[in-house]
Write an enzyme that holds these catalytic residues in place. Structure first.
Site, PDB file in Angstrom:
ATOM      1  N   ASN A  72       0.846  -1.193   0.000  1.00  0.00           N
ATOM      2  CA  ASN A  72       0.000   0.000   0.000  1.00  0.00           C
ATOM      3  C   ASN A  72       0.886   1.249   0.000  1.00  0.00           C
ATOM      4  OD1 ASN A  72      -1.452   2.254   1.078  1.00  0.00           O
ATOM      5  ND2 ASN A  72      -3.116   0.849   1.571  1.00  0.00           N
ATOM      6  N   HIS A  95       0.929   6.220   1.832  1.00  0.00           N
ATOM      7  CA  HIS A  95       1.710   7.188   2.612  1.00  0.00           C
ATOM      8  C   HIS A  95       2.851   7.824   1.820  1.00  0.00           C
ATOM      9  CE1 HIS A  95      -0.987   6.633   5.768  1.00  0.00           C
ATOM     10  NE2 HIS A  95      -0.696   5.351   5.942  1.00  0.00           N
ATOM     11  N   ARG A 122       3.321  18.932   1.055  1.00  0.00           N
ATOM     12  CA  ARG A 122       3.738  20.139   0.331  1.00  0.00           C
ATOM     13  C   ARG A 122       2.885  20.396  -0.911  1.00  0.00           C
ATOM     14  NH1 ARG A 122       9.060  22.360   1.110  1.00  0.00           N
ATOM     15  NH2 ARG A 122       9.257  22.405   3.362  1.00  0.00           N
ATOM     16  N   HIS A 171      -5.618   3.368  -1.558  1.00  0.00           N
ATOM     17  CA  HIS A 171      -6.942   3.637  -0.989  1.00  0.00           C
ATOM     18  C   HIS A 171      -7.333   5.060  -1.364  1.00  0.00           C
ATOM     19  CE1 HIS A 171      -9.583   3.544   2.938  1.00  0.00           C
ATOM     20  NE2 HIS A 171     -10.257   3.947   1.885  1.00  0.00           N
ATOM     21  N   ARG A 198      -9.625   7.700  -0.596  1.00  0.00           N
ATOM     22  CA  ARG A 198     -10.605   8.045   0.441  1.00  0.00           C
ATOM     23  C   ARG A 198     -11.508   9.164  -0.050  1.00  0.00           C
ATOM     24  NH1 ARG A 198      -8.927   5.922   5.739  1.00  0.00           N
ATOM     25  NH2 ARG A 198     -10.801   6.989   6.419  1.00  0.00           N
ATOM     26  N   ARG A 212      -7.444  12.543   1.403  1.00  0.00           N
ATOM     27  CA  ARG A 212      -6.381  13.053   2.283  1.00  0.00           C
ATOM     28  C   ARG A 212      -4.980  12.657   1.825  1.00  0.00           C
ATOM     29  NH1 ARG A 212      -7.489   9.496   7.666  1.00  0.00           N
ATOM     30  NH2 ARG A 212      -9.588  10.315   7.375  1.00  0.00           N
ATOM     31  N   GLU A 247      -8.493   0.051  -2.688  1.00  0.00           N
ATOM     32  CA  GLU A 247      -9.343  -0.012  -1.490  1.00  0.00           C
ATOM     33  C   GLU A 247     -10.323   1.143  -1.571  1.00  0.00           C
ATOM     34  OE1 GLU A 247      -5.814  -1.688   1.465  1.00  0.00           O
ATOM     35  OE2 GLU A 247      -6.609   0.338   1.745  1.00  0.00           O
ATOM     36  N   THR A 256      -8.330   2.959   8.642  1.00  0.00           N
ATOM     37  CA  THR A 256      -9.519   2.091   8.647  1.00  0.00           C
ATOM     38  C   THR A 256      -9.674   1.416  10.008  1.00  0.00           C
ATOM     39  OG1 THR A 256      -8.874   1.629   6.366  1.00  0.00           O
ATOM     40  CG2 THR A 256     -10.682   0.320   7.276  1.00  0.00           C
ATOM     41  N   GLU A 293     -10.628 -10.143   2.945  1.00  0.00           N
ATOM     42  CA  GLU A 293      -9.400  -9.664   3.581  1.00  0.00           C
ATOM     43  C   GLU A 293      -9.681  -9.586   5.078  1.00  0.00           C
ATOM     44  OE1 GLU A 293      -7.213  -6.354   1.943  1.00  0.00           O
ATOM     45  OE2 GLU A 293      -6.339  -5.910   3.907  1.00  0.00           O
ATOM     46  N   HIS A 343      -3.582  -4.980   7.767  1.00  0.00           N
ATOM     47  CA  HIS A 343      -3.764  -3.835   8.653  1.00  0.00           C
ATOM     48  C   HIS A 343      -2.899  -3.966   9.899  1.00  0.00           C
ATOM     49  CE1 HIS A 343      -5.400  -0.196  10.345  1.00  0.00           C
ATOM     50  NE2 HIS A 343      -5.744   0.058   9.101  1.00  0.00           N
TER      51      HIS A 343
HETATM   52  N1  PXP Z   1      -5.857  -3.485   4.277  1.00  0.00           N
HETATM   53  C1  PXP Z   1      -6.832  -2.541   4.335  1.00  0.00           C
HETATM   54  C2  PXP Z   1      -8.215  -2.948   3.989  1.00  0.00           C
HETATM   55  C3  PXP Z   1      -6.538  -1.217   4.695  1.00  0.00           C
HETATM   56  O1  PXP Z   1      -7.531  -0.308   4.750  1.00  0.00           O
HETATM   57  C4  PXP Z   1      -5.209  -0.855   4.972  1.00  0.00           C
HETATM   58  C5  PXP Z   1      -4.867   0.563   5.302  1.00  0.00           C
HETATM   59  O2  PXP Z   1      -5.082   1.364   4.192  1.00  0.00           O
HETATM   60  C6  PXP Z   1      -4.230  -1.872   4.898  1.00  0.00           C
HETATM   61  C7  PXP Z   1      -4.584  -3.173   4.566  1.00  0.00           C
HETATM   62  C8  PXP Z   1      -2.790  -1.591   5.188  1.00  0.00           C
HETATM   63  O3  PXP Z   1      -2.643  -1.292   6.547  1.00  0.00           O
HETATM   64  P1  PXP Z   1      -1.246  -0.789   7.099  1.00  0.00           P
HETATM   65  O4  PXP Z   1      -0.970   0.511   6.423  1.00  0.00           O
HETATM   66  O5  PXP Z   1      -1.466  -0.667   8.576  1.00  0.00           O
HETATM   67  O6  PXP Z   1      -0.225  -1.831   6.744  1.00  0.00           O
END
Ligand code: PXP
Length: 239
Positions: free
Chosen positions: A9, A12, A20, A45, A47, A51, A72, A103, A153, A193
């Site tokens: 993912n 970030h 910035r 993801h 959102r 964000r 996601e 989440t 998941e 997660h």
């Molecule tokens: N799976 C799902 C469904 C999520 O919403 C997220 C966070 O966006 C993740 C996995 C990844 O989680 P983490 O960033 O804590 O590894």
């Protein structure tokens, strides 16, 4: 050798870029590094509050990067329309609430939910794989199966946040039992997660695990060792 897929993912990377609102770090570059370092798919993801990931990030990653894209998203008409246009390889339907930092647990799946069934069907009919983010509870898993999802998941946050070996073992057992049920229902088994380099091993070894989706810990580690090494290290740990 077992092959547990790794979805990385990159939300970030966009979080840092949004600090910035400039061009760097570039999500397209991140996606390419992920896929060339052992990541099996790129996870993003989008959102509702935008964000971190922006619509343009998704469009560019979809069109400029060769490889699997897993989106996601909340199960709402806006996101369904966007997914049907963008055509990610797969989606995971997640609950979303505006004030949460990340989440919070799986989808609420009790009772009849014709809108969710319709969303799952329209995405599946378009050839997009559909997973549902669910707590490791038999009721939630059976409900997602009955609604037509092809993958579950499992939400690993309670396991990841469990304090002490005893509590963590209890949460792991719930994930193992839930995994068993997912496989019995002939669905793909994903989890994610809060997974990191220290707690990922036992989850990766759950019987039948197909894919782990991990973001925060990999992107954090990338600050110090680079994204390529951070991805490769995680991939080694889950095999
Ligand atoms: N799976 C799902 C469904 C999520 O919403 C997220 C966070 O966006 C993740 C996995 C990844 O989680 P983490 O960033 O804590 O590894």
């Amino acid at each position: 050798m077992r092959h547990v897929k790794l979805g990385v993912n990159i939300d970030h990377v966009a979080t840092l870029r949004q600090a910035r609102k400039e061009k760097n770090p570039d999500t397209v570059e991140a996606a390419r590094v992920v896929l060339s370092s052992g990541g099996d798919m790129v996870v993003m993801h989008l959102r509702q509050d935008r964000r971190h990931v922006q619509d343009s990030d998704l469009e560019r990653v979809r069109h400029e990067v060769k490889g699997l894209l897993h989106l996601e998203m909340a199960a709402i008409p806006e996101m369904e329309k966007l997914a049907l246009k963008l055509r990610p390889d797969s989606v995971c339907l997640v609950p979303e609430s505006p004030k949460e930092v990340t989440t919070q647990g799986g989808m609420k799946l009790e009772g009849k939910n014709p809108d969710l069934v319709k969303t799952i069907k329209s995405l599946s009919d378009a050839g997009i794989g559909v997973s549902v983010f669910a707590d490791p509870e038999p009721g939630a898993i059976r409900a997602a199966h009955n609604m037509g999802a092809d993958s579950i998941e499992l939400c690993t946050s309670r396991y990841s946040e469990a304090w002490g070996k005893k509590l963590q073992a209890k949460e792991l057992e719930k994930l193992q039992l839930a995994g068993f049920l997912v496989k019995e229902l002939k669905m793909d088994l994903h989890a994610g997660h809060g997974l990191d380099y220290y707690n990922v091993g036992p989850v990766a070894r759950i019987e039948g695990m197909d894919c782990l989706n991990i973001g925060y810990s990999i992107i954090s580690r990338a600050m110090f060792v680079g994204l390529k090494s951070a991805v490769a290290e995680m991939k080694r740990l889950i095999q």
